[in-house]
Design a protein around this motif. Structure first.
Motif, mmCIF file in Angstrom:
data_model
loop_
_atom_site.group_PDB
_atom_site.id
_atom_site.type_symbol
_atom_site.label_atom_id
_atom_site.label_comp_id
_atom_site.label_asym_id
_atom_site.label_seq_id
_atom_site.Cartn_x
_atom_site.Cartn_y
_atom_site.Cartn_z
ATOM 1 N N LYS A 21 38.038 47.237 40.250
ATOM 2 C CA LYS A 21 37.507 47.344 38.889
ATOM 3 C C LYS A 21 37.560 46.001 38.165
ATOM 4 O O LYS A 21 36.600 45.613 37.475
ATOM 5 N N LYS A 22 38.667 45.283 38.313
ATOM 6 C CA LYS A 22 38.798 43.989 37.644
ATOM 7 C C LYS A 22 37.826 42.972 38.219
ATOM 8 O O LYS A 22 37.230 42.172 37.481
ATOM 9 N N VAL A 23 37.670 42.995 39.546
ATOM 10 C CA VAL A 23 36.704 42.081 40.176
ATOM 11 C C VAL A 23 35.298 42.395 39.705
ATOM 12 O O VAL A 23 34.486 41.487 39.446
ATOM 13 N N SER A 24 34.985 43.668 39.554
ATOM 14 C CA SER A 24 33.658 44.060 39.072
ATOM 15 C C SER A 24 33.430 43.554 37.650
ATOM 16 O O SER A 24 32.315 43.112 37.300
ATOM 17 N N LEU A 25 34.486 43.612 36.824
ATOM 18 C CA LEU A 25 34.365 43.091 35.460
ATOM 19 C C LEU A 25 34.104 41.582 35.468
ATOM 20 O O LEU A 25 33.266 41.069 34.698
ATOM 21 N N ILE A 26 34.825 40.883 36.348
ATOM 22 C CA ILE A 26 34.627 39.429 36.454
ATOM 23 C C ILE A 26 33.203 39.128 36.905
ATOM 24 O O ILE A 26 32.535 38.223 36.371
ATOM 25 N N GLU A 27 32.724 39.890 37.882
ATOM 26 C CA GLU A 27 31.362 39.687 38.389
ATOM 27 C C GLU A 27 30.344 39.947 37.282
ATOM 28 O O GLU A 27 29.326 39.228 37.165
ATOM 29 N N ASP A 28 30.590 40.954 36.465
ATOM 30 C CA ASP A 28 29.679 41.262 35.360
ATOM 31 C C ASP A 28 29.666 40.119 34.341
ATOM 32 O O ASP A 28 28.589 39.701 33.870
ATOM 33 N N ILE A 29 30.852 39.586 34.023
ATOM 34 C CA ILE A 29 30.926 38.447 33.086
ATOM 35 C C ILE A 29 30.228 37.230 33.668
ATOM 36 O O ILE A 29 29.520 36.491 32.964
ATOM 37 N N THR A 30 30.414 37.021 34.981
ATOM 38 C CA THR A 30 29.779 35.873 35.646
ATOM 39 C C THR A 30 28.261 35.975 35.574
ATOM 40 O O THR A 30 27.560 34.978 35.330
ATOM 41 N N ARG A 31 27.743 37.194 35.794
ATOM 42 C CA ARG A 31 26.289 37.391 35.721
ATOM 43 C C ARG A 31 25.788 37.100 34.306
ATOM 44 O O ARG A 31 24.749 36.459 34.121
ATOM 45 N N ARG A 32 26.525 37.573 33.328
ATOM 46 C CA ARG A 32 26.109 37.325 31.934
ATOM 47 C C ARG A 32 26.162 35.843 31.600
ATOM 48 O O ARG A 32 25.279 35.294 30.923
ATOM 49 N N THR A 33 27.213 35.176 32.104
ATOM 50 C CA THR A 33 27.331 33.729 31.857
ATOM 51 C C THR A 33 26.177 32.978 32.514
ATOM 52 O O THR A 33 25.599 32.038 31.941
#
Length: 342
Positions: A21-33
């Motif tokens: 779940k935490k990795v998915s959140l990081i991936e989502d933030i990375t995509r937005r960035t």
């Protein structure tokens, strides 16, 4: 599987779920960035020379986003690999602990039986020196036979684990029993061909005894018995010549059932476990479910070990232990066995 094993695997799954779940959140933030960096580049291009500095920053942000995304993918893979390794290692450890526990319980079963049977070996050697037995074998008059029968009956009143006690002469004829009214066909029976009788006569002194296989005795209402015997010797002396044989018949089934049914299993595993005592031929001689006694054989795989465990082709865990003997009782090659379903 034990409670501790379930908790370990639950914890492993929880760690994997949280990490994912935490990795998915990081991936989502990375995509937005990355999207923001891309939009910034577009706006910088529209601004021309005035937007060049902003474009440099946007490119750097995009590169950082790419690196973070790469690291995140590696992290996801490594976490999954480590958790899988933790799970498999934990499973092996739990399996080993559980197998050793079953083997220990199997050892406890056979040790209880050994101690019990050691006492029976003491009984037969002691009672063979009783003056009533010696007199009966020396001079089997009606009076001596009656006295021996009376004395055997008195012993049976105190030792409730026996079905009957017999005195046989050298010709193999039963001349006195402890319960002539209950088992009338035993009096006068010929036992000269019985292994326990022949082996008892072959004992070298009063310290030796013989043990027969657990079997049904037709003269004792076809009950399953354990037979102990030794020679009655002249004058009751340990070095006296044999003048007869004392055979004692242990009421096997209720005593053995108490052992196999009393194994300290956890509540959740009792219904899927079968506790057994098997003899040297791997015949079932006691079973916690009451099945297979004297009719079933267990294809035990010991791999030359006296004690251990293994998983059979059906996925059942099997713990076993060979009799260690007790005091002067060396054991008969019996095993305690626990068969446990998944």
């Amino acid at each position: 599987m034990s409670i501790a094993g379930n908790e370990l695997f639950d914890l492993s799954r929880q760690v994997l779920d949280v990490a994912s779940k935490k990795v998915s959140l990081i991936e989502d933030i990375t995509r937005r960035t990355k999207m923001l960096a891309m939009n910034a580049l577009i706006e910088a291009a529209r601004a021309g020379d005035a937007g060049r500095g902003f474009a440099v920053v946007a490119n750097e942000v995009s590169e950082i986003s790419r690196q973070v995304n790469s690291i995140t993918k590696e992290l996801r893979t490594e976490i999954a690999t480590r958790v899988d390794h933790l799970t498999s290692t934990g499973s092996a450890m739990v399996q080993e602990m559980h197998g050793k526990r079953l083997a220990d319980l199997a050892l406890n079963m056979i040790e209880i039986i050994d101690r019990n049977l050691y006492e029976r070996s003491c009984d037969v050697r002691w009672w063979a020196t009783d003056s009533a037995m010696v007199d009966c074998a020396t001079d089997p008059t009606p009076e001596n036979r009656q006295q021996a029968s009376y004395r055997l009956g008195v012993i049976l009143e105190s030792y409730t684990v026996y079905l009957d006690l017999w005195v046989a002469n050298l010709a193999g004829e039963v001349i006195a029993t402890g319960r002539p009214s209950r088992y009338p066909s035993a009096v006068g029976a010929r036992v000269i061909d019985e292994p326990w009788f022949r082996q008892a006569l072959a004992t070298r002194n009063g310290g030796e005894f013989t043990v027969g296989d657990v079997a049904r005795n037709r003269l004792l209402d076809d009950r399953v018995v354990g037979t102990y015997a030794t020679a009655i010797r002249r004058d009751g002396r340990a070095d006296g010549e044999p003048i007869g044989v004392l055979g004692i018949f242990f009421d096997w089934e209720p005593q053995a059932a108490a052992v196999v049914e009393g194994v300290r299993l956890e509540d959740g595993e009792r219904s899927r476990s079968r506790c057994l005592l098997i003899d040297a031929r791997h015949r079932v001689i006691a079973s916690s479910d009451g099945r297979g006694i004297l009719t079933e054989s267990v294809p035990l795989r010991t791999s030359g070990q006296k004690m251990g465990y293994y998983t059979d082709p059906e996925g059942r865990m099997i713990g076993f232990s060979l009799t260690p003997g007790y005091e002067t009782y060396k054991g008969m090659g019996w095993y305690g066995v626990i068969v446990q379903e998944k």
